[in-house]
Design a protein around this motif. Sequence first.
Motif, short mmCIF file in Angstrom:
data_model
loop_
_atom_site.label_atom_id
_atom_site.label_comp_id
_atom_site.label_asym_id
_atom_site.label_seq_id
_atom_site.Cartn_x
_atom_site.Cartn_y
_atom_site.Cartn_z
N THR A 52 0.82 -1.22 0.00
CA THR A 52 0.00 0.00 0.00
C THR A 52 0.85 1.26 0.00
O THR A 52 0.34 2.34 -0.30
CB THR A 52 -0.88 0.04 1.25
OG1 THR A 52 -0.03 0.01 2.42
CG2 THR A 52 -1.85 -1.14 1.29
N GLY A 53 2.11 1.15 0.38
CA GLY A 53 2.95 2.33 0.54
C GLY A 53 2.83 2.95 1.92
O GLY A 53 3.27 4.08 2.13
N ALA A 101 7.98 2.20 18.58
CA ALA A 101 8.15 2.65 17.19
C ALA A 101 6.87 2.56 16.37
O ALA A 101 6.77 3.17 15.30
CB ALA A 101 9.25 1.81 16.52
N LEU A 102 5.87 1.81 16.83
CA LEU A 102 4.62 1.68 16.08
C LEU A 102 3.90 3.01 15.92
O LEU A 102 3.19 3.22 14.93
CB LEU A 102 3.69 0.66 16.75
CG LEU A 102 4.12 -0.81 16.70
CD1 LEU A 102 3.09 -1.68 17.42
CD2 LEU A 102 4.28 -1.28 15.26
N ASP A 103 4.06 3.92 16.89
CA ASP A 103 3.41 5.23 16.77
C ASP A 103 3.86 5.95 15.51
O ASP A 103 3.05 6.47 14.74
CB ASP A 103 3.73 6.10 17.99
CG ASP A 103 3.01 5.64 19.25
OD1 ASP A 103 1.98 4.93 19.12
OD2 ASP A 103 3.47 5.98 20.35
N GLY A 104 5.17 5.96 15.28
CA GLY A 104 5.69 6.64 14.10
C GLY A 104 5.28 5.96 12.81
O GLY A 104 5.00 6.62 11.81
N GLU A 106 2.49 4.22 12.36
CA GLU A 106 1.08 4.54 12.15
C GLU A 106 0.92 5.97 11.63
O GLU A 106 0.13 6.22 10.71
CB GLU A 106 0.31 4.36 13.45
CG GLU A 106 -1.18 4.64 13.29
CD GLU A 106 -1.99 4.39 14.56
OE1 GLU A 106 -3.23 4.57 14.51
OE2 GLU A 106 -1.38 4.02 15.58
N ASP A 107 1.67 6.90 12.19
CA ASP A 107 1.59 8.29 11.72
C ASP A 107 2.00 8.38 10.26
O ASP A 107 1.36 9.09 9.46
CB ASP A 107 2.49 9.19 12.57
CG ASP A 107 1.97 9.39 13.99
OD1 ASP A 107 0.78 9.09 14.23
OD2 ASP A 107 2.75 9.84 14.86
N ARG A 108 3.07 7.66 9.89
CA ARG A 108 3.52 7.69 8.50
C ARG A 108 2.44 7.11 7.58
O ARG A 108 2.17 7.66 6.49
CB ARG A 108 4.82 6.87 8.37
CG ARG A 108 5.31 6.61 6.95
CD ARG A 108 5.80 7.86 6.26
NE ARG A 108 6.90 8.46 6.96
CZ ARG A 108 8.18 8.08 6.82
NH1 ARG A 108 8.50 7.09 6.00
NH2 ARG A 108 9.12 8.71 7.48
N ALA A 109 1.80 6.03 7.99
CA ALA A 109 0.76 5.42 7.17
C ALA A 109 -0.37 6.41 6.92
O ALA A 109 -0.84 6.57 5.78
CB ALA A 109 0.22 4.16 7.85
N ARG A 110 -0.80 7.09 7.96
CA ARG A 110 -1.92 8.05 7.79
C ARG A 110 -1.49 9.24 6.94
O ARG A 110 -2.27 9.72 6.11
CB ARG A 110 -2.44 8.47 9.15
CG ARG A 110 -3.04 7.29 9.94
CD ARG A 110 -3.77 7.72 11.20
NE ARG A 110 -4.18 6.55 11.97
CZ ARG A 110 -5.23 5.79 11.68
NH1 ARG A 110 -6.00 6.10 10.63
NH2 ARG A 110 -5.54 4.74 12.43
N THR A 111 -0.26 9.69 7.12
CA THR A 111 0.26 10.77 6.27
C THR A 111 0.27 10.35 4.81
O THR A 111 0.00 11.16 3.91
CB THR A 111 1.69 11.15 6.71
OG1 THR A 111 1.64 11.65 8.05
CG2 THR A 111 2.29 12.20 5.80
N ASN A 112 0.56 9.07 4.57
CA ASN A 112 0.64 8.54 3.21
C ASN A 112 -0.73 8.18 2.64
O ASN A 112 -0.82 7.60 1.55
CB ASN A 112 1.54 7.31 3.17
CG ASN A 112 3.01 7.67 3.32
OD1 ASN A 112 3.38 8.84 3.32
ND2 ASN A 112 3.86 6.67 3.46
N GLY A 113 -1.80 8.48 3.37
CA GLY A 113 -3.14 8.24 2.85
C GLY A 113 -3.67 6.85 3.10
O GLY A 113 -4.74 6.49 2.57
#
Length: 459
Positions: A52-53, A101-104, A106-113
């Motif tokens: 998914t990216g 590290a999961l917080d970061g 998850e944040d990256r995933a949401r930033t990436n749509g």
Amino acid sequence: MPASDVAIIGAGAVGCAMARRFALEGARVLLLEKGADLLSGASKANSAILHTGFDAPAGSVELACMQAGYAEYLEIRDRMNLPLLKTGAMVVAWSDAERAALDGIEDRARTNGVGDVRRLTASEIREREPNLSHGALEALLVPGEHVIDPWSPFLAYLLQAKAHGAEIVFDAEVLGGAFDGDGWTLRTAKGEFHARTIVNCAGLYGDRIERTLLGEASFEIRPRKGQFAVFDKAAAELIRTIVLPVPNERTKGVVLCRTAFGNVLVGPTAEEQEDRERATVEEDALVALLDRAIAMVPALADVDVTAVYAGLRPASEEKGYRIRTLPERNWITVGGIRSTGLTASLGIAAHVFGLYGEMGRRHQPIADPVWPTVANLAEHRLRDWARPGHGDIVCHCELVTQREIAQALEGPLPPGDFGGLKRRTRAGMGRCQGFNCNARLAEMTAGRFAAPLAADEAA
């Protein structure tokens, strides 16, 4: 006028997708591959995960290409009979540091749509994957990560390119060439070819192609070896979700997942080496891989390993894709495409065609494309052995039929070596690794391959 509008160098995952895109856009396409068949280089040893990216660098070309490629694969797969094994993925934390590290991630995933990710507690992990070790503390579920066939899509892409006039030449290593201000003359092992524009998709040799044809290279390939182990089909009952590690700066880490063929795969390792040709299997690394897999799913200790293999990824001195244009020399390089290339290939092809358009190139797109289909090899869908009239079962481990082998050998893009036949049919890739069917396959392929089956060690 040059004979072709574009010469694509390299028939790996990206080169095959590139040939398809340019042919569909109406360009006269020439595809040159140094090997005897498509995917004969780095691409043959991919892990077959459709990404998914969610963890790609935000705002990067890589992310855009991955998500465009993901969407296009879903759009075209039914037309081309391409499989999709819906698994989802979990990024699993096995320590307190990984949990933090999961917080970061998850944040990256949401930033990436990728907004459908969600956290799983230890009890929710066990509910979803009861065979996973109870050492799993927490996970990030990524529902859109799935498994596909690692080889058939690229055969389908080339079949579509060929149906729209693409010229595909194997055993055609590029040895040199010259640009005359209007187009290129390429010297290859199969003679001279002429094209207006070059798209360099040469994978492990991308920097060397630049140096050979341009005089210098803009990047340096640093081959990275990945070793894999494949568990027997009984392992598929033990896991249904792709298990991803928390990545580090150097690698995405070891993945455990089902395959489209009914096995379970663990890997890859990440070992830099200088050799661009040979990816050897090392016992110590494989033992470590298997130990890691069993630590994650203890019941795997009772399942046989049916295959081990190694492949090389065309890493470069930088993490990102190395895509650049030289309009004054009718040149585009597509380099440094590592583990995300399988997913991103269709998106990379669309992106590069856009760059080609910015160089002033225009063609008339195909109004009503032909949509060739490929044989289904995925275990979760109807296989040829279940249909009447298939003839003998030639490979009993993988239930490959006489009809499947005949269709591959007589098709519009027949295999150039035994490795190509295996990737089209899975003959010889099962539990016995060809011990029982190689004699029959040698008989069926007699006179077809430059290297006889008994001497051909292609994977």
